[in-house]
Design a protein around this motif. Structure first.
Motif, PDB file in Angstrom:
ATOM      1  N   TYR A  50      42.997  32.964  29.183  1.00  0.00           N
ATOM      2  CA  TYR A  50      42.860  34.035  29.823  1.00  0.00           C
ATOM      3  C   TYR A  50      43.859  35.011  29.162  1.00  0.00           C
ATOM      4  O   TYR A  50      44.979  34.638  28.819  1.00  0.00           O
ATOM      5  N   ASP A  51      43.720  36.372  29.211  1.00  0.00           N
ATOM      6  CA  ASP A  51      44.658  37.482  28.704  1.00  0.00           C
ATOM      7  C   ASP A  51      45.369  37.912  30.230  1.00  0.00           C
ATOM      8  O   ASP A  51      44.852  38.818  30.697  1.00  0.00           O
ATOM      9  N   ARG A  52      46.431  37.682  30.311  1.00  0.00           N
ATOM     10  CA  ARG A  52      47.386  38.266  31.109  1.00  0.00           C
ATOM     11  C   ARG A  52      47.505  39.743  31.273  1.00  0.00           C
ATOM     12  O   ARG A  52      47.656  40.491  32.352  1.00  0.00           O
ATOM     13  N   SER A  53      47.216  40.392  30.069  1.00  0.00           N
ATOM     14  CA  SER A  53      47.099  41.959  29.876  1.00  0.00           C
ATOM     15  C   SER A  53      45.923  42.397  30.644  1.00  0.00           C
ATOM     16  O   SER A  53      46.173  43.603  31.000  1.00  0.00           O
ATOM     17  N   ARG A  54      45.058  41.873  30.842  1.00  0.00           N
ATOM     18  CA  ARG A  54      43.853  42.340  31.560  1.00  0.00           C
ATOM     19  C   ARG A  54      44.003  42.079  33.012  1.00  0.00           C
ATOM     20  O   ARG A  54      42.995  42.485  33.745  1.00  0.00           O
ATOM     21  N   GLU A  55      45.001  41.694  33.532  1.00  0.00           N
ATOM     22  CA  GLU A  55      45.220  41.170  35.045  1.00  0.00           C
ATOM     23  C   GLU A  55      45.219  42.725  35.635  1.00  0.00           C
ATOM     24  O   GLU A  55      45.874  43.513  35.196  1.00  0.00           O
ATOM     25  N   PRO A  56      44.185  42.595  36.744  1.00  0.00           N
ATOM     26  CA  PRO A  56      44.215  43.794  37.657  1.00  0.00           C
ATOM     27  C   PRO A  56      45.698  43.977  38.117  1.00  0.00           C
ATOM     28  O   PRO A  56      46.159  43.076  38.990  1.00  0.00           O
ATOM     29  N   ALA A  57      46.161  45.314  38.650  1.00  0.00           N
ATOM     30  CA  ALA A  57      47.254  45.687  39.279  1.00  0.00           C
ATOM     31  C   ALA A  57      47.166  44.985  40.750  1.00  0.00           C
ATOM     32  O   ALA A  57      48.155  44.536  40.936  1.00  0.00           O
ATOM     33  N   SER A  58      45.826  45.144  41.465  1.00  0.00           N
ATOM     34  CA  SER A  58      45.791  44.470  42.743  1.00  0.00           C
ATOM     35  C   SER A  58      46.252  43.051  42.576  1.00  0.00           C
ATOM     36  O   SER A  58      46.623  42.520  43.491  1.00  0.00           O
ATOM     37  N   ILE A  70      47.851  33.096  39.153  1.00  0.00           N
ATOM     38  CA  ILE A  70      47.169  32.111  38.629  1.00  0.00           C
ATOM     39  C   ILE A  70      45.808  32.086  38.781  1.00  0.00           C
ATOM     40  O   ILE A  70      45.023  31.470  38.226  1.00  0.00           O
ATOM     41  N   PRO A  71      45.402  32.120  40.300  1.00  0.00           N
ATOM     42  CA  PRO A  71      43.931  31.798  40.705  1.00  0.00           C
ATOM     43  C   PRO A  71      43.056  32.640  39.945  1.00  0.00           C
ATOM     44  O   PRO A  71      41.855  32.469  39.255  1.00  0.00           O
ATOM     45  N   TRP A  72      43.498  33.986  39.705  1.00  0.00           N
ATOM     46  CA  TRP A  72      42.745  34.976  38.957  1.00  0.00           C
ATOM     47  C   TRP A  72      42.657  34.420  37.425  1.00  0.00           C
ATOM     48  O   TRP A  72      41.664  34.519  36.909  1.00  0.00           O
ATOM     49  N   GLY A  73      43.853  33.914  36.830  1.00  0.00           N
ATOM     50  CA  GLY A  73      43.664  33.360  35.467  1.00  0.00           C
ATOM     51  C   GLY A  73      42.693  32.170  35.158  1.00  0.00           C
ATOM     52  O   GLY A  73      41.886  32.086  34.268  1.00  0.00           O
ATOM     53  N   VAL A  74      42.823  31.417  36.391  1.00  0.00           N
ATOM     54  CA  VAL A  74      41.895  30.130  36.169  1.00  0.00           C
ATOM     55  C   VAL A  74      40.553  30.610  36.280  1.00  0.00           C
ATOM     56  O   VAL A  74      39.608  29.951  35.224  1.00  0.00           O
ATOM     57  N   GLU A  75      40.172  31.661  37.216  1.00  0.00           N
ATOM     58  CA  GLU A  75      38.807  31.930  37.252  1.00  0.00           C
ATOM     59  C   GLU A  75      38.477  32.749  36.142  1.00  0.00           C
ATOM     60  O   GLU A  75      37.264  32.455  35.582  1.00  0.00           O
ATOM     61  N   GLU A  76      39.364  33.465  35.465  1.00  0.00           N
ATOM     62  CA  GLU A  76      38.890  34.089  34.102  1.00  0.00           C
ATOM     63  C   GLU A  76      38.716  33.120  33.046  1.00  0.00           C
ATOM     64  O   GLU A  76      37.714  33.338  32.126  1.00  0.00           O
ATOM     65  N   ALA A  77      39.510  32.026  32.957  1.00  0.00           N
ATOM     66  CA  ALA A  77      39.257  31.048  31.882  1.00  0.00           C
ATOM     67  C   ALA A  77      37.930  30.425  32.079  1.00  0.00           C
ATOM     68  O   ALA A  77      37.218  30.050  31.104  1.00  0.00           O
ATOM     69  N   PHE A  78      37.465  30.042  33.264  1.00  0.00           N
ATOM     70  CA  PHE A  78      36.176  29.508  33.460  1.00  0.00           C
ATOM     71  C   PHE A  78      35.066  30.375  33.275  1.00  0.00           C
ATOM     72  O   PHE A  78      33.939  29.977  32.694  1.00  0.00           O
TER      73      PHE A  78
END
Length: 186
Positions: free
Chosen positions: A111-119, A128-136
């Motif tokens: 997953y690309d942390r630069s795409r992480e929403p500000a929220s 971390i949960p956001w990144g895992v969901e993105e990777a799946f």
């Protein structure tokens, strides 16, 4: 059961002459969740993480439940998709390590942390949960390995998963051995 499994995994890691090569600057941790784990108190880990000294990995304390926040959130989110994979370890990022994982037949996603929403970035414990969901979401098959290339102030990281801590440690040791051989050629 999880604590004993983690102790065996730590014995494997600390007796290795190669695993120290994979310990990131933020240090490693290995976790194992209870079946049906719901929160971080259901996940056993190493208090204070696994560090490296003179090439060898070591843990200063015995594993216990609730000892990890980051890796516990990782495995809890991961288990929503693959409940049979209850263990994980974080290791340093290197493109060579990713190639070793792929060559070993592991399904790798990132997953690309630069795409992480500000929220997400602004909420405690959300990354971390956001990144895992993105990777799946971005993987054609359920991944065995998830990595990211870091972001401002965040070290790049690779996380290996498995059914238990011993399996994860054995995978990490195989990767470490291949990585050492590769580094000796350079």
């Amino acid at each position: 059961m999880e604590i004993e499994n983690l102790k065996r995994a730590l014995e494997l890691l600390s007796s290795s002459d190669d695993f120290g090569l994979l310990v990131p600057e933020v240090r490693s941790n290995i976790v194992m969740a209870r079946e049906g784990a719901k929160d971080t108190e259901d996940v056993a880990a190493v208090p204070g993480r696994i560090t490296e000294f003179r090439g060898k990995a070591f843990a200063c304390r015995e594993p216990e439940y609730g000892a990890s926040s980051h890796m516990a959130r990782f495995i809890l989110t991961f288990m929503r998709h693959r409940p049979e994979r209850r263990a994980a370890i974080n290791i340093k990022f290197d493109e060579s390590i990713i190639r070793i994982c792929e060559k070993a037949g592991l399904v790798v996603s990132c997953y690309d942390r630069s795409r992480e929403p500000a929220s997400v970035r602004d909420s405690e414990g959300g990354t971390i949960p956001w990144g895992v969901e993105e990777a799946f979401r971005d993987s054609e098959s359920p991944p065995d390995v998830i990595y990211h290339r870091g972001a401002w102030g965040k070290e790049p990281m690779v996380v290996l998963t498995g059914k238990d801590a011993v399996e994860v440690a054995e995978t990490a040791l195989k990767i470490a051995e291949e990585y050492r051989v590769l580094m000796e050629r350079i």
